[in-house]
Design a protein around this motif. Structure first.
Motif, PDB file in Angstrom:
ATOM      1  N   GLN A 162       0.728   6.922  -6.315  1.00  0.00           N
ATOM      2  CA  GLN A 162      -0.583   7.804  -7.556  1.00  0.00           C
ATOM      3  C   GLN A 162       0.521   9.171  -6.243  1.00  0.00           C
ATOM      4  O   GLN A 162       0.535  10.501  -6.967  1.00  0.00           O
TER       5      GLN A 162
ATOM      6  N   ASP B 220       1.106   3.875  -2.934  1.00  0.00           N
ATOM      7  CA  ASP B 220       0.687   5.613  -2.424  1.00  0.00           C
ATOM      8  C   ASP B 220       1.925   6.533  -3.058  1.00  0.00           C
ATOM      9  O   ASP B 220       1.476   7.189  -3.233  1.00  0.00           O
TER      10      ASP B 220
ATOM     11  N   ARG C 218      -7.497   3.934   0.729  1.00  0.00           N
ATOM     12  CA  ARG C 218      -6.714   4.025   0.953  1.00  0.00           C
ATOM     13  C   ARG C 218      -5.887   4.191   2.351  1.00  0.00           C
ATOM     14  O   ARG C 218      -5.877   3.168   3.323  1.00  0.00           O
TER      15      ARG C 218
ATOM     16  N   GLU D  38       1.314  -0.933   0.205  1.00  0.00           N
ATOM     17  CA  GLU D  38      -0.579   0.100  -0.206  1.00  0.00           C
ATOM     18  C   GLU D  38       1.108   1.596  -0.192  1.00  0.00           C
ATOM     19  O   GLU D  38       1.015   2.324  -0.799  1.00  0.00           O
ATOM     20  N   GLU D  39       1.859   1.197   0.570  1.00  0.00           N
ATOM     21  CA  GLU D  39       3.089   2.557   0.641  1.00  0.00           C
ATOM     22  C   GLU D  39       3.636   2.389  -0.573  1.00  0.00           C
ATOM     23  O   GLU D  39       3.721   3.690  -1.167  1.00  0.00           O
TER      24      GLU D  39
ATOM     25  N   GLU E  19      -7.899   8.181  -2.185  1.00  0.00           N
ATOM     26  CA  GLU E  19      -7.426   8.428  -0.723  1.00  0.00           C
ATOM     27  C   GLU E  19      -7.923   7.648   0.716  1.00  0.00           C
ATOM     28  O   GLU E  19      -7.645   7.167   1.953  1.00  0.00           O
TER      29      GLU E  19
END
Length: 706
Positions: A59, A56, A161, A52-53, A158
C-alpha cells in the motif's frame, strides 16, 4: 521448542533412566500437545500479522507512486513509461494481496469482522487508486476533485488496518500469557516428579558439566578475548554439535571471523592512509611526519638529517611511448631501485606523480649522502637496457639549526630542479653557492616589483628582414631590465621570476602597450612581433586586452605577430584555453608564430592541431648548420615543410654571410639576427643590403630573448 534442545534431551534422559511411569509420561504428552496447539495458534496469528505488514508495504509503495505521478501530472510534466509501469505493478500487487488470502491461514472468529472491514477498505482504496490513475492519464483536470476522496479512502484503510493490527497484537499477547501459564503449571507437575529422581539428577549434573558448562565457559572465554582485542584461538569448542551450544559456538566462530576481517580491513585502511597504493612506499603524510620527528630528534643526537628530492627524468615521454601501464611500471621500478639503495634506517617515500623523497639519518654528512647519490645513479644506469629505463634528477639538502621540515624539503627541491636544468640524470647539493644564488633570485624577484614604474624596464627592437632583399619588414620587441645596482639583468633570468611570481601578466601588458605605441609611428608595412609567456594564457581575457591595446594605439591587428613556444603553451593541461586565445587573435587578423620550432617533441602534432601563420627556426640550428650536418638537415627540412604547408619560415640567429647564403639556397623567406641588426631602443626601419653583406659582426657576450 527445538527438537534437539537441551531441555528435551534432559527430559528424555530423566524419563529413560528413572522410568517415572505412565503418569509422568502422560503429563509430558499433554504438555507437548498443549504447547503444539498454542504454538499453532500463535503461528496463525503471527502469519496474519506478517501478511498485514506486507500488504501495508505494498500500500505504501502504491500511495507513493500515485502521489508522484499525480504531482507530475498536475505540473504538466511527462510521466515516463517505466514510472507508469511501476505504479501499475504496485496497484496489481495491492489488488492481488487484497483479493487473496493464503488457504493455510484461518482467521479466528473474533477477528473476521475486522478482517472484512479492512478488506472492504482496501477494495475501496484500490478502486479509487485505479480511477485516480485513469484521471492522471486521461483527465488531469479531475485530479483535484478525486484527490480528497482518495485521501479519505486512504485514511479509512489505515484506520482499519491499524485496528486489525491492534486486535492481532492483543490476541497474540493473550495467547502468550495463557501459554506461559499453562507451561508453568505443567512444569511444576514435572518438577514434582523430578524430586523423586534426585539421585539421578546428581548424575545428570556430571553430564551437564561435561556437555554444557565446560563448552559454554570456553565460549565465554573466546568472547572475553574478542571483547578485549586479544588474539583468540582459531577453534571454538562445541562447533561440531547440532544443539544450541553448537549454534552458539558456530555463531561465536563467525563473529570471530568477522572481527578478524574488520581488523584486517582497519589495518589495510591505516596502511593506505600512509602509503602509496601503486608502489607501497610511504606517502607524503608519513614522509612529513617522519621528517618532523627526525628534525626534532637531531639536536639531541647531534646528527644532521639529509633530505633527497627525486624526480624521474622524461616521465611524460615514458607515458607517451608506453602508456600509463608503462608509466606505472617505471614508478614501481624506481620505488624498488630506491628502496634497494637506502639503509634500513632511511625512509623512501613517493610524494605524488613521479616525485620521490628520501629521509636519511645518521652517518657523517655530506659524505653519507654522496654515497647514497652514487648508489642511486649507478642503479639507474643499470636499467639502461630495460624496456622502460629509469633515470633520475636528485636534489639534496642537509638540515641546519632549528630548520622546519617543509623548508628543508623545499631546499632539496630547488637543488633537484638545478640538477634538471644542468642536464638531468645527475644530482646537486644545496650548498653555500646555491644559497647565494637563491638569495639573488629572491632579491631580483623583489626588485622586479615596480621596475616598470621606476623606468628600469625598457624595450629593444630587433629587425626581421626579407631574405632576398634584406629589407626590414618587421621588428621583434624584446624586454630588457637595467637594474640600478646590478646592471643589465639577462631576460632568461628575470622572465622566469616574473612568471613564477605572477607579475608576467602586468609586465606583458605593459610591454605590449609600449611596443604598440612605438609601432604606431612605423610605416604601415612593418610588423610588430611580441612574445607571449605561457603564464599569460591563464587570463581568459588576454586576447581581448591585446586587441584593445591595438585599437587604442591604432595599430592594425594584421601588423601584429604573437610568438608562442610550443612546449610552453600547447602541451599542458591548459591546451584548449591556449588555443582559444590564439584563435581569437588570429580571427581578428593577427598572425600566430611558433617560436623555437623543432626544439619541442611534438612540433608536427601542434601543426596538426593549429594553423600557425609563421614558423621560427631556433637559433641553435642556424648557428651550427654549416658545420653540423644534422642541424643543416633539420633547417632544410623545416624549409621544405613550410613550403609544402604554405607557412613562411623565419631563421633567427643569423650572424654570418655564409649562413644567409645557405638559407637563401634553401628558400628561407625571412631572416633575423645580428647580421641584420642588433636589438636597440630605436627600431631600424631600413637597411643597406650591401653594407649588411659586407659586415662581419662579432658574437655578443650573451644573447637572450624575452
Amino acid at each position: 521448542m527445538l527438537p534437539t534442545s537441551l531441555s528435551t534431551r534432559v527430559a528424555a534422559a530423566f524419563g529413560a533412566v528413572l522410568v517415572l511411569g505412565l503418569a509422568l509420561l502422560g503429563g509430558g504428552l499433554v504438555l507437548a500437545r498443549a504447547i503444539y496447539a498454542e504454538n499453532a495458534t500463535l503461528g496463525q496469528l503471527t502469519a496474519l500479522l506478517q501478511m498485514e505488514e506486507r500488504q501495508d508495504q505494498v500500500q505504501r509503495r502504491l500511495r507513493l507512486g500515485i502521489g508522484e505521478v499525480t504531482r507530475l501530472a498536475e505540473q504538466r510534466q511527462t510521466i515516463a513509461a517505466p514510472q507508469w509501469a511501476t505504479v501499475t505493478r504496485a496497484l496489481g500487487d495491492f489488488h492481488h494481496g487484497n483479493a487473496h488470502l493464503s488457504p493455510r491461514l484461518s482467521v479466528p472468529s473474533d477477528l473476521r469482522a475486522a478482517v472484512a472491514e479492512r478488506r472492504a477498505a482496501e477494495a475501496d482504496f484500490a478502486s479509487l487508486s485505479l480511477r485516480l490513475l485513469q484521471d492522471t492519464r486521461d483527465a488531469r483536470a479531475d485530479i483535484p476533485r478525486r484527490m480528497p476522496v482518495f485521501l479519505a479512502a486512504l485514511r479509512r484503510l489505515e484506520a482499519a488496518r491499524s485496528a486489525l493490527r491492534g486486535q492481532l497484537i492483543e490476541r497474540i499477547n493473550v495467547e502468550l500469557k495463557r501459554s506461559t501459564g499453562d507451561l508453568a503449571t505443567n512444569l511444576n507437575r514435572a518438577l514434582i516428579g523430578a524430586i523423586a529422581a534426585l539421585g539421578v539428577l546428581l548424575g545428570c549434573m556430571v553430564w551437564l558439566r561435561r556437555r554444557v558448562i565446560r563448552p559454554i565457559v570456553a565460549i565465554a572465554e573466546r568472547v572475553r578475548q574478542l571483547s578485549h582485542g586479544e588474539e583468540a584461538a582459531p577453534d571454538v569448542p562445541g562447533a561440531a554439535r547440532s544443539d544450541e551450544v553448537g549454534d552458539l559456538a558456530r555463531g561465536i566462530a563467525d563473529y570471530r571471523g568477522a572481527v578478524e576481517e574488520r581488523r584486517r580491513a582497519e589495518r589495510r585502511v591505516e596502511f593506505l592512509a600512509h602509503h602509496d597504493m601503486l608502489t607501497g612506499l610511504p606517502n607524503r603524510l608519513l614522509f612529513e611526519e617522519r621528517l618532523t620527528q627526525e628534525l626534532l630528534r637531531a639536536p639531541r643526537t647531534g646528527e644532521r638529517v639529509a633530505v633527497f628530492a627525486i624526480d624521474l627524468d622524461d616521465f611524460k615521454s615514458i607515458n607517451d611511448r608506453f602508456g600509463h601501464a608503462g608509466g606505472d611500471e617505471a614508478l614501481r621500478t624506481a620505488a624498488q631501485l630506491l628502496s634497494a639503495c637506502v639503509r634500513a634506517s632511511d625512509m623512501v617515500a613517493r610524494l605524488g606523480g613521479d616525485e620521490f623523497a628520501i629521509v636519511q639519518i645518521g652517518g657523517e654528512q655530506p659524505a653519507t649522502a654522496e654515497l647514497l647519490v652514487q648508489r642511486i645513479l649507478r642503479a639507474c644506469e643499470a636499467t639502461a637496457g630495460d624496456t622502460v629505463p629509469v633515470q633520475m634528477s636528485i636534489g639534496v639538502a642537509l638540515s641546519g639549526v632549528e630548520q622546519e621540515g617543509e623548508e628543508l624539503y623545499n631546499l632539496a627541491d630547488m637543488a633537484m630542479y638545478r640538477a634538471k636544468a644542468e642536464g638531468r640524470h645527475t644530482a646537486r647539493f644545496f650548498d653555500d653557492q646555491f644559497k647565494e644564488e637563491v638569495r639573488l633570485r629572491w632579491r631580483l624577484s623583489r626588485d622586479l616589483d615596480g621596475a616598470a614604474d621606476r623606468g628600469e624596464l625598457y624595450l629593444a627592437f630587433q629587425p626581421i628582414a626579407d631574405a632576398d632583399t634584406l629589407q626590414v619588414i618587421g621588428q621583434e620587441a624584446l624586454l630588457r631590465w637595467a637594474h640600478p645596482e646590478l646592471g643589465d639583468i639577462r631576460p632568461d633570468r628575470f622572465i622566469p621570476l616574473a612568471e613564477a611570481s605572477g607579475r608576467i601578466d602586468s609586465i606583458g601588458l605593459w610591454m605590449a602597450d609600449q611596443a604598440m605605441a612605438a609601432a604606431s609611428r612605423w610605416p604601415d608595412h612593418m610588423t610588430l612581433a611580441l612574445n607571449l609567456s605561457a603564464i599569460q594564457f591563464r587570463q581568459p581575457a588576454l586576447a581581448h586586452e591585446l586587441l584593445a591595446l591595438a585599437r587604442r594605439h591604432r595599430v592594425a591587428p594584421s601588423r601584429l605577430e604573437f610568438e608562442v613556444t610550443e612546449s610552453a603553451t600547447l602541451l599542458d593541461k591548459r591546451r584548449q584555453p591556449v588555443l582559444t586565445v590564439l584563435r581569437t587573435l588570429q580571427h581578428h587578423g593577427a598572425a600566430i608564430v611558433m617560436d623555437d620550432f623543432g626544439t619541442g617533441y611534438s612540433s608536427l602534432g601542434n601543426l596538426r592541431d593549429f594553423r600557425f601563420d609563421k614558423l621560427k627556426v631556433d637559433r641553435s640550428f642556424v648557428a651550427t648548420m654549416l658545420d653540423h650536418t644534422p642541424s643543416g638537415s633539420i633547417v632544410r627540412s623545416i624549409a621544405a615543410l613550410g613550403a609544402s604547408l604554405g607557412i613562411p619560415i623565419v631563421a633567427e640567429g643569423v650572424e654570418e654571410v655564409a649562413q644567409l647564403a645557405r638559407l637563401r639556397e634553401w628558400d628561407i623567406p625571412q631572416v633575423q639576427g645580428f647580421l641584420i641588426g642588433r636589438p636597440s631602443r630605436e627600431a631600424i626601419h631600413c637597411a643597406d643590403p650591401a653594407a649588411l653583406l659586407s659586415a662581419r659582426p662579432t658574437a655578443p657576450q650573451w644573447v637572450a630573448r624575452s
